[in-house]
Design a protein around this motif. Structure first.
Motif, PDB file in Angstrom:
ATOM      1  N   ASP A 198      16.742 -55.401  51.767  1.00  0.00           N
ATOM      2  CA  ASP A 198      15.848 -56.113  50.849  1.00  0.00           C
ATOM      3  C   ASP A 198      15.441 -55.223  49.687  1.00  0.00           C
ATOM      4  O   ASP A 198      15.336 -55.670  48.556  1.00  0.00           O
ATOM      5  N   ASP A 199      15.209 -53.918  49.958  1.00  0.00           N
ATOM      6  CA  ASP A 199      14.783 -53.018  48.899  1.00  0.00           C
ATOM      7  C   ASP A 199      15.879 -52.838  47.855  1.00  0.00           C
ATOM      8  O   ASP A 199      15.597 -52.749  46.673  1.00  0.00           O
ATOM      9  N   GLU A 200      17.113 -52.764  48.287  1.00  0.00           N
ATOM     10  CA  GLU A 200      18.210 -52.655  47.326  1.00  0.00           C
ATOM     11  C   GLU A 200      18.318 -53.933  46.504  1.00  0.00           C
ATOM     12  O   GLU A 200      18.666 -53.899  45.341  1.00  0.00           O
TER      13      GLU A 200
ATOM     14  N   GLY B  36       7.575 -51.595  49.396  1.00  0.00           N
ATOM     15  CA  GLY B  36       8.506 -52.578  49.934  1.00  0.00           C
ATOM     16  C   GLY B  36       8.340 -53.927  49.275  1.00  0.00           C
ATOM     17  O   GLY B  36       7.457 -54.146  48.449  1.00  0.00           O
ATOM     18  N   GLU B  37       9.209 -54.819  49.668  1.00  0.00           N
ATOM     19  CA  GLU B  37       9.192 -56.178  49.134  1.00  0.00           C
ATOM     20  C   GLU B  37       7.991 -56.934  49.676  1.00  0.00           C
ATOM     21  O   GLU B  37       7.651 -56.808  50.851  1.00  0.00           O
ATOM     22  N   GLY B  38       7.340 -57.724  48.821  1.00  0.00           N
ATOM     23  CA  GLY B  38       6.173 -58.498  49.211  1.00  0.00           C
ATOM     24  C   GLY B  38       6.549 -59.710  50.046  1.00  0.00           C
ATOM     25  O   GLY B  38       7.722 -59.991  50.279  1.00  0.00           O
TER      26      GLY B  38
ATOM     27  N   PRO C  14       8.397 -63.380  42.611  1.00  0.00           N
ATOM     28  CA  PRO C  14       8.673 -62.358  43.622  1.00  0.00           C
ATOM     29  C   PRO C  14       7.629 -61.241  43.545  1.00  0.00           C
ATOM     30  O   PRO C  14       7.234 -60.838  42.446  1.00  0.00           O
ATOM     31  N   LEU C  15       7.180 -60.768  44.691  1.00  0.00           N
ATOM     32  CA  LEU C  15       6.150 -59.741  44.770  1.00  0.00           C
ATOM     33  C   LEU C  15       6.679 -58.501  45.471  1.00  0.00           C
ATOM     34  O   LEU C  15       7.579 -58.599  46.310  1.00  0.00           O
ATOM     35  N   VAL C  16       6.100 -57.343  45.124  1.00  0.00           N
ATOM     36  CA  VAL C  16       6.412 -56.096  45.816  1.00  0.00           C
ATOM     37  C   VAL C  16       5.103 -55.393  46.156  1.00  0.00           C
ATOM     38  O   VAL C  16       4.077 -55.612  45.518  1.00  0.00           O
ATOM     39  N   TYR C  17       5.162 -54.535  47.182  1.00  0.00           N
ATOM     40  CA  TYR C  17       4.015 -53.726  47.567  1.00  0.00           C
ATOM     41  C   TYR C  17       4.151 -52.341  46.946  1.00  0.00           C
ATOM     42  O   TYR C  17       5.237 -51.754  46.973  1.00  0.00           O
ATOM     43  N   VAL C  18       3.037 -51.850  46.413  1.00  0.00           N
ATOM     44  CA  VAL C  18       2.985 -50.504  45.847  1.00  0.00           C
ATOM     45  C   VAL C  18       1.686 -49.840  46.299  1.00  0.00           C
ATOM     46  O   VAL C  18       0.761 -50.510  46.754  1.00  0.00           O
TER      47      VAL C  18
ATOM     48  N   PRO D 166      -3.443 -49.638  48.054  1.00  0.00           N
ATOM     49  CA  PRO D 166      -2.240 -50.459  48.142  1.00  0.00           C
ATOM     50  C   PRO D 166      -2.440 -51.734  47.328  1.00  0.00           C
ATOM     51  O   PRO D 166      -3.568 -52.166  47.101  1.00  0.00           O
ATOM     52  N   GLY D 167      -1.352 -52.299  46.892  1.00  0.00           N
ATOM     53  CA  GLY D 167      -1.451 -53.538  46.148  1.00  0.00           C
ATOM     54  C   GLY D 167      -0.156 -54.315  46.197  1.00  0.00           C
ATOM     55  O   GLY D 167       0.915 -53.773  46.477  1.00  0.00           O
ATOM     56  N   GLU D 168      -0.267 -55.601  45.941  1.00  0.00           N
ATOM     57  CA  GLU D 168       0.888 -56.485  45.861  1.00  0.00           C
ATOM     58  C   GLU D 168       0.952 -56.955  44.415  1.00  0.00           C
ATOM     59  O   GLU D 168      -0.013 -57.533  43.915  1.00  0.00           O
TER      60      GLU D 168
END
Length: 67
Positions: free
Chosen positions: A4-6, A32-34, A44-48, A56-58
């Motif tokens: 998923d990350d790729e 990672g992917e949200g 589309p969301l990701v986690y950082v 942390p945040g989405e």
């Protein structure tokens, strides 16, 4: 087989920039992917994790760029 990350273009632990709605840019680490918001009609969301506050945040994928 692609992970998923790729698929989203980032690897876990990668240094990224998050472009905020006020025009500022914050350094962060990609986690990672949200959750599948696309399934519910959202972007589309990701986690950082923000580097300055360690929060942390989405965030929306299109607001994240590589450093």
């Amino acid at each position: 087989h692609m992970s998923d990350d790729e698929f989203v273009g980032f690897k876990k632990g990668e240094e990224v920039n998050v472009h905020m709605s006020d025009g500022s840019v914050r350094p962060a680490i990609y986690v990672g992917e949200g959750e599948n918001s696309v399934f519910f009609g959202g972007p589309p969301l990701v986690y950082v994790v923000m580097e300055d506050t360690k929060e942390p945040g989405e965030v929306e994928l299109d607001r994240v760029t590589s450093r």
